[in-house]
Design a protein around this motif. Sequence first.
Motif, short mmCIF file in Angstrom:
data_model
loop_
_atom_site.label_atom_id
_atom_site.label_comp_id
_atom_site.label_asym_id
_atom_site.label_seq_id
_atom_site.Cartn_x
_atom_site.Cartn_y
_atom_site.Cartn_z
N GLY A 72 0.82 -1.10 0.11
CA GLY A 72 0.03 -0.09 -0.09
C GLY A 72 0.82 1.23 0.09
N LYS A 73 0.05 2.51 0.06
CA LYS A 73 0.76 3.70 0.20
C LYS A 73 1.84 3.75 1.30
CE LYS A 73 -2.59 6.58 2.12
NZ LYS A 73 -2.60 6.21 3.30
N ASN A 74 2.02 3.11 2.41
CA ASN A 74 2.62 3.19 3.63
C ASN A 74 3.67 2.11 3.40
OD1 ASN A 74 -0.45 4.37 4.99
ND2 ASN A 74 1.32 5.65 4.77
N THR A 75 3.78 1.20 2.68
CA THR A 75 4.68 0.00 2.84
C THR A 75 6.15 0.70 2.40
OG1 THR A 75 3.08 -1.09 1.68
CG2 THR A 75 5.26 -1.95 1.81
N ALA A 76 7.03 0.40 3.48
CA ALA A 76 8.52 0.40 3.21
C ALA A 76 9.12 -0.58 2.78
CB ALA A 76 9.02 1.03 4.45
N ALA A 77 9.18 -1.67 2.92
CA ALA A 77 9.84 -2.84 2.70
C ALA A 77 9.44 -4.15 2.97
CB ALA A 77 11.15 -2.70 3.64
N ILE A 78 9.93 -5.15 2.19
CA ILE A 78 9.49 -6.59 2.15
C ILE A 78 10.61 -7.09 2.91
CG2 ILE A 78 8.73 -8.34 0.94
CD1 ILE A 78 7.72 -6.92 -1.29
N MET A 79 10.36 -7.91 4.05
CA MET A 79 11.48 -8.56 4.86
C MET A 79 11.44 -10.12 4.53
SD MET A 79 12.41 -7.70 8.45
CE MET A 79 13.60 -8.14 9.52
N ILE A 80 12.74 -10.65 4.06
CA ILE A 80 12.56 -12.21 3.91
C ILE A 80 13.84 -12.81 4.53
CG2 ILE A 80 11.33 -12.27 1.84
CD1 ILE A 80 13.67 -12.09 0.29
N GLU A 81 13.65 -14.00 4.67
CA GLU A 81 14.85 -14.92 5.02
C GLU A 81 15.08 -15.73 3.69
OE1 GLU A 81 14.18 -17.20 9.10
OE2 GLU A 81 12.37 -16.21 8.30
N MET A 82 16.39 -15.89 3.29
CA MET A 82 16.38 -16.80 2.06
C MET A 82 15.95 -18.33 2.20
SD MET A 82 17.16 -14.17 0.42
CE MET A 82 16.73 -14.96 -1.21
N VAL A 83 16.30 -18.57 3.47
CA VAL A 83 15.85 -20.15 3.99
C VAL A 83 15.25 -19.81 5.34
CG1 VAL A 83 16.49 -22.27 4.46
CG2 VAL A 83 17.95 -20.93 2.82
N GLN A 84 13.93 -20.15 5.45
CA GLN A 84 13.31 -19.79 6.71
C GLN A 84 13.96 -21.07 7.58
OE1 GLN A 84 9.02 -19.79 6.11
NE2 GLN A 84 9.34 -17.61 5.91
N GLY A 85 14.56 -20.64 8.59
CA GLY A 85 15.35 -21.65 9.49
C GLY A 85 14.37 -22.15 10.59
N GLU A 86 13.85 -21.41 11.47
CA GLU A 86 13.05 -21.80 12.50
C GLU A 86 11.65 -22.16 11.70
OE1 GLU A 86 13.74 -21.44 15.74
OE2 GLU A 86 15.66 -20.74 15.08
N GLY A 87 11.15 -21.57 10.70
CA GLY A 87 9.97 -21.93 10.07
C GLY A 87 9.97 -23.19 9.30
N GLY A 88 10.95 -24.24 9.49
CA GLY A 88 10.94 -25.42 8.95
C GLY A 88 11.97 -25.53 7.95
N VAL A 89 13.00 -24.84 7.74
CA VAL A 89 14.13 -25.08 6.62
C VAL A 89 13.39 -24.97 5.36
CG1 VAL A 89 16.13 -26.34 6.23
CG2 VAL A 89 15.41 -26.50 8.46
N ARG A 90 12.81 -23.79 4.88
CA ARG A 90 12.16 -23.73 3.79
C ARG A 90 12.99 -22.68 2.95
NH1 ARG A 90 5.84 -22.79 4.31
NH2 ARG A 90 6.42 -21.06 5.49
N PRO A 91 13.95 -22.90 2.04
CA PRO A 91 14.59 -22.12 0.82
C PRO A 91 13.36 -21.40 -0.14
CG PRO A 91 15.58 -24.38 0.85
CD PRO A 91 14.17 -24.44 1.70
N LEU A 92 13.66 -20.26 -0.03
CA LEU A 92 12.51 -19.51 -1.06
C LEU A 92 13.01 -19.98 -2.63
CD1 LEU A 92 11.83 -17.89 1.47
CD2 LEU A 92 11.96 -15.86 0.08
#
Length: 402
Positions: free
Chosen positions: A184-204
């Motif tokens: 939206g008009k207030n969005t500043a950034a998208i924040m990601i992990e290239m591989v989600q570690g705690e989230g179950g070892v999920r590479p993007l």
Amino acid sequence: MSNKFDEIKERESNLLCNTYGRYPLAVSKAKGCKLYDLDGEEYLDFLSGIAVCSLGHSRDDLADVMAEQARQLVHVSNLFYQEPQLQLAEKLLSTCAAGKIFFSNSGAEANEGAIKLARRYMRTVREEDRYEIITLEKSFHGRTLSTLTATGQTGPIKDGFSPLPEGFVTVPFGNVNALRGAIGKNTAAIMIEMVQGEGGVRPLPSDYVNDIVALCKENGLLLIVDEVQTGVCRTGRFWAHQHYGIVPDIFTSAKALANGLPIGAVLCSDEVAKGFSPGSHATTFGGGGVVSAVASKVVDIMLEEKMAERAFEMGSFAAEEAEKLRAKHPDKIVGTRGLGLLFGIELSFPGNDVWKSLLDQKMVCNLTQGTILRLVPPLTIEKENIRTFMASLDSILETIEI
Ligand SMILES: Cc1ncc(COP(=O)(O)O)c(C=O)c1O
């Protein structure tokens, strides 16, 4: 387990806040890829202090640097110029396309700094009222109020801490349309992990990452990459985003950077660094003499001993061995995945008994999201150690009833 363990457990529960679900193991010593309990029993470490002691435990070369620096200068604060901090910055900047660094003391603090930098850059440099950060479901970014709000998970991590700060939106993993719709008009950034570690070892997936980068460009957003767990050679490149050929506006590091001493770092482009000015962000301890000298030595060793290449080779070997197990136990192993030595084996059933049996067989690893065995050994791990681990897992899967 000896009654020395029961004693230490009892003292812990009397003395410390009850925040940790601890493993039934008290570690008295650690060396290389091995941990030792109170009775001197040896364990093979596939956790490395949760992706921290990547060069192995209790190294003499790092202990020497620590002791030497401790005799010279431990702490004066960031009111003063300090050589070790600058040497570390030079070395880190030589590993990536970033132009500036801010040193903090932990991963959460680094992410907190990244969020603050994104907001302040938008307000003071671009002069736009953009502050919202979009993150992905199952992400993990830390436990300060902002970073736990950014974290795309529910449960005890968030329960009871309201009101949580405004300005965070979480979208489903892998869904580009949901991401587009959240901007939206207030969005500043998208924040990601290239591989989600705690989230179950999920590479993007690469395509997803390319779409995220394109959305950032189209909408004038910053891309923040959380490399707290994936950075410093863990995944087979110095930084995991380098696998994807992308250049984040801001990325963060911590965990392995000083092989066990507390440190964090926010790395950013020269342009985005203009968002900070004196007084806008600070820390008493960040980039202190001892931790900076040790981290400098860590970076030297990582580069000289080609630890990224080693992580890639050992990760590929672990993947092959895990795939053999999956072929042997197709009803019990759903899949194997990861990048370098951030590696996951997903079970088809709740994995607590398997994890506990591994510990009984003196194999230390982590269970995440209830079904995924997460392997993050020191990058110095040998093929023989990986074979030993897989043989233990094989024997457990042979006998376990599901
Ligand atoms: C991806 C990621 N970000 C942030 C953090 C938080 O780091 P710390 O525990 O040093 O605050 C972690 C910790 O596990 C992490 O894995």
